[in-house]
Design a protein around this motif. Structure first.
Motif, PDB file in Angstrom:
ATOM      1  N   LEU A  97       4.114   1.978  10.816  1.00  0.00           N
ATOM      2  CA  LEU A  97       5.169   1.074  11.297  1.00  0.00           C
ATOM      3  C   LEU A  97       5.078   0.894  12.806  1.00  0.00           C
ATOM      4  O   LEU A  97       5.175  -0.228  13.321  1.00  0.00           O
ATOM      5  N   GLU A  98       4.868   1.972  13.511  1.00  0.00           N
ATOM      6  CA  GLU A  98       4.813   1.898  14.977  1.00  0.00           C
ATOM      7  C   GLU A  98       3.622   1.083  15.457  1.00  0.00           C
ATOM      8  O   GLU A  98       3.705   0.393  16.483  1.00  0.00           O
ATOM      9  N   THR A  99       2.511   1.151  14.760  1.00  0.00           N
ATOM     10  CA  THR A  99       1.302   0.445  15.184  1.00  0.00           C
ATOM     11  C   THR A  99       1.209  -0.960  14.622  1.00  0.00           C
ATOM     12  O   THR A  99       0.233  -1.665  14.893  1.00  0.00           O
ATOM     13  N   ASN A 143       0.863  -1.175   0.000  1.00  0.00           N
ATOM     14  CA  ASN A 143       0.000   0.000   0.000  1.00  0.00           C
ATOM     15  C   ASN A 143       0.902   1.228   0.000  1.00  0.00           C
ATOM     16  O   ASN A 143       2.125   1.091  -0.163  1.00  0.00           O
ATOM     17  N   ALA A 144       0.354   2.395   0.166  1.00  0.00           N
ATOM     18  CA  ALA A 144       1.198   3.603   0.100  1.00  0.00           C
ATOM     19  C   ALA A 144       0.620   4.693   0.977  1.00  0.00           C
ATOM     20  O   ALA A 144      -0.600   4.733   1.240  1.00  0.00           O
ATOM     21  N   ASP A 145       1.504   5.543   1.429  1.00  0.00           N
ATOM     22  CA  ASP A 145       1.101   6.737   2.172  1.00  0.00           C
ATOM     23  C   ASP A 145       2.074   7.846   1.787  1.00  0.00           C
ATOM     24  O   ASP A 145       3.278   7.742   2.031  1.00  0.00           O
ATOM     25  N   GLY A 146       1.575   8.886   1.175  1.00  0.00           N
ATOM     26  CA  GLY A 146       2.426   9.975   0.741  1.00  0.00           C
ATOM     27  C   GLY A 146       2.942  10.847   1.868  1.00  0.00           C
ATOM     28  O   GLY A 146       3.867  11.640   1.668  1.00  0.00           O
ATOM     29  N   GLU A 147       2.368  10.692   3.053  1.00  0.00           N
ATOM     30  CA  GLU A 147       2.805  11.477   4.197  1.00  0.00           C
ATOM     31  C   GLU A 147       3.798  10.667   5.016  1.00  0.00           C
ATOM     32  O   GLU A 147       3.509   9.540   5.445  1.00  0.00           O
ATOM     33  N   ALA A 148       4.963  11.258   5.282  1.00  0.00           N
ATOM     34  CA  ALA A 148       5.981  10.556   6.054  1.00  0.00           C
ATOM     35  C   ALA A 148       5.464  10.192   7.440  1.00  0.00           C
ATOM     36  O   ALA A 148       5.741   9.093   7.955  1.00  0.00           O
ATOM     37  N   SER A 149       4.702  11.082   8.051  1.00  0.00           N
ATOM     38  CA  SER A 149       4.182  10.800   9.389  1.00  0.00           C
ATOM     39  C   SER A 149       3.236   9.604   9.368  1.00  0.00           C
ATOM     40  O   SER A 149       3.199   8.821  10.317  1.00  0.00           O
ATOM     41  N   GLY A 150       2.490   9.465   8.298  1.00  0.00           N
ATOM     42  CA  GLY A 150       1.585   8.328   8.174  1.00  0.00           C
ATOM     43  C   GLY A 150       2.335   7.016   8.059  1.00  0.00           C
ATOM     44  O   GLY A 150       1.930   5.996   8.632  1.00  0.00           O
ATOM     45  N   ARG A 151       3.431   7.027   7.331  1.00  0.00           N
ATOM     46  CA  ARG A 151       4.228   5.802   7.178  1.00  0.00           C
ATOM     47  C   ARG A 151       4.860   5.415   8.521  1.00  0.00           C
ATOM     48  O   ARG A 151       4.905   4.242   8.884  1.00  0.00           O
TER      49      ARG A 151
END
Length: 548
Positions: free
Chosen positions: A273-275, A261-269
């Protein structure tokens, strides 16, 4: 694993991360990771993979990209994130190791036909497509022709930038074919060794009219390669789910199910990962590296990549048709300062198209140093004083790309005689601008920020797609002297002589300033700590390189 790669946190990196985060807690977490051989020595009992309560299945892997593919045609792009998905469906014909060369995969053996401008490839006889059809040499020859001939199916950036010297291919029988080229055999080998793939010719023609248009569709059945994974579920623009292909000719892949999948926002990525919503993600921002290092069961891995970041200036339109103006843009920007502040040291200022370690990199070329007086003087010499320009900048594709671009625009705008603004857009807008060519009547975006990884390890790949003129409608610069220097290098078979010519190409590019040169970036990944995997200099993610 071949090649020397840096995926461990050394002292320099530790200092970077600490400096980036400024967190005492982050320092402790990073220190706990270094030199701790038992893997759970942080004293909080989370080293067994359940510290954050995430229940993971070892047969499943999720990878979160920064950009989800906007095409399902495996030839209709030249974007790293897309290769990360499609190479597991439409596998490469060769294995490639940066700095080492190509190795057998589907192609078992190859022989240069001296003096004929061709190499004969011999392929395995036990490879089948996901729909059950046998792979033949005709499929590969047709795929190569479709990649390099803009009149067949789709105008392919892989053909323009990756297979620049390849002229076509011809099947000889079911398992042998000839690849024809107009350059030295060693250069051609770099190109087809990296970018040749196989599509199922008859399936693609019958189901997708692939000789006349791009492959398209929204179903899992619209994909059909020979790779170790086949598509079982596809949601356009959101997610693609792969499962191990039962009839794959090679080793069984390490995960049964893989989701991209993808997330263009670094904070979202980082949050994913953390969750535990993802197991691996990319383009971690320097300011987030310490956060990941202090989280449970995940860690940072990094490598100095072959990717340079720069701003092409299309010289068929004003004011970029002036060499003085283009050089002025380079003198206006403080590259060292941008690397130190915005990238927290995760990069190195650069003044030529390729990175160190690439064949033809010129050690004698230094980056342009910021000199406001020189920049303003060159602008006046160009005759474009008081001009207004706009820098188009992607967001989320490269390390802090939007902030880098906005800073570049701001520094240019501080010149007394240039007004510059930044326009932050989706990466696809920049990608389209890069391949739009140099026709002054059609150029909409002449000045933009983009990155390019010279994954073949040879300068030619970093310059020919941008600068050569013949049969290259996607070029970004129109200069016969620079084009001829590159074309001359392509005909030189002696390795030392060719390297010297490529060094001259880089020197000429520095002088002519077709780019506002910025920096070579480091690639930073966040990954589940029980996955054994080392990032590559060419930034390619191969699941078959992983173990748990």
């Amino acid at each position: 694993m071949k090649g020397a790669r840096n995926h461990q946190l050394d002292r320099r990196t530790l200092l970077k991360l600490t400096g980036a985060t400024g967190l005492t807690a982050g320092m402790g977490a990073i220190a706990g990771c270094i030199g701790d051989d038992d893997g759970n020595g942080n004293g909080n009992g989370n080293g067994n993979g359940n510290g954050n309560g995430v229940d993971r299945d070892d047969d499943e892997l999720t990878i979160t990209l920064s950009q989800f593919p906007d095409t399902i045609d495996p030839l209709d792009h030249i974007t790293g994130d897309y290769f990360d998905v499609y190479d597991h469906i439409y596998e490469p014909l060769f294995d490639f190791e940066p700095g080492e060369g190509i190795f057998p995969r589907i192609v078992e053996d190859w022989e240069i036909l001296e003096g004929e401008g061709a190499t004969e490839l011999s392929i395995r006889n036990d490879v089948v497509f996901h729909n059950g059809d046998d792979l033949t040499a005709e499929d590969i020859a047709w795929t190569i022709d479709r990649t390099v001939d803009p009149d067949i199916g789709v105008v392919s950036d892989i053909g323009a930038f990756g297979l620049g010297s390849i002229e076509g291919a011809e099947p000889l029988d079911d398992t042998t074919l000839e690849v024809h080229y107009g350059a030295a055999p060693g250069l051609a080998e770099f190109e087809f060794g990296n970018y040749a793939r196989a599509m199922n010719m008859q399936w693609a023609i019958d189901n997708h009219d692939a000789e006349n248009e791009a492959v398209s569709g929204a179903d899992a059945e619209d994909f059909n390669g020979t790779g170790p994974y086949e598509v079982v579920d596809f949601t356009s623009g959101e997610e693609i789910v792969l499962e191990a292909f039962d009839d794959y000719w090679g080793d069984e892949p390490p995960f049964e199910t893989v989701t991209f999948n993808a997330d263009g926002e670094a904070s979202g990525r980082v949050n994913a990962l953390e969750t535990g919503e993802t197991d691996l993600t990319m383009n971690i921002q320097p300011t987030d590296a310490g956060t990941i290092q202090s989280a449970d069961d995940v860690e940072i891995r990094q490598v100095t990549s072959f990717r340079n970041i720069f701003c092409p200036m299309k010289n068929t339109v004003e004011p970029f048709d002036s060499q003085e103006f283009r050089q002025a843009m380079n003198y206006a920007v403080d590259n060292e300062g941008i690397v130190d502040t915005i990238l927290s040291g995760f990069g190195e200022a650069r003044g030529q198209p390729v990175a160190p370690g690439i064949n033809g990199f010129n050690d004698e070329i230094e980056p342009y140093e910021q000199d406001i007086g020189m920049a303003e003087s060159l602008v006046e010499d160009s005759g474009y004083g008081d001009v207004e320009i706009e820098l188009t900048v992607p967001q989320g594709r490269y390390l802090n790309d939007a902030e880098v671009g906005e800073t570049v625009a701001d520094q240019i705008d501080q010149l007394d005689n240039v007004n510059c603004s930044a326009n932050v857009v989706d990466f696809g807008v920049v990608s389209d601008a890069n391949s739009a060519g140099v026709d002054p009547d059609t150029i909409e975006i002449p000045f933009y920020l983009i990155g390019w990884g010279t994954i073949t390890g040879d300068t030619d790949y970093g310059v020919q797609g941008f600068f050569t003129i013949p049969d290259n409608e996607a070029r970004t610069f129109d200069d016969e002297e620079l084009s001829d220097a590159i074309l001359d290098s392509q005909q030189i078979e002696d390795p030392d002589e060719r390297r010297e010519q490529l060094e001259e190409v880089n020197a000429l590019a520095h002088e002519k300033a077709p780019f506002l040169f910025l920096h070579t970036q480091e690639s930073i990944y966040g990954v589940r700590d029980d996955i054994q995997w080392e990032p590559r200099e060419d930034e390619t993610i191969y699941i078959w390189d992983m173990e748990t």
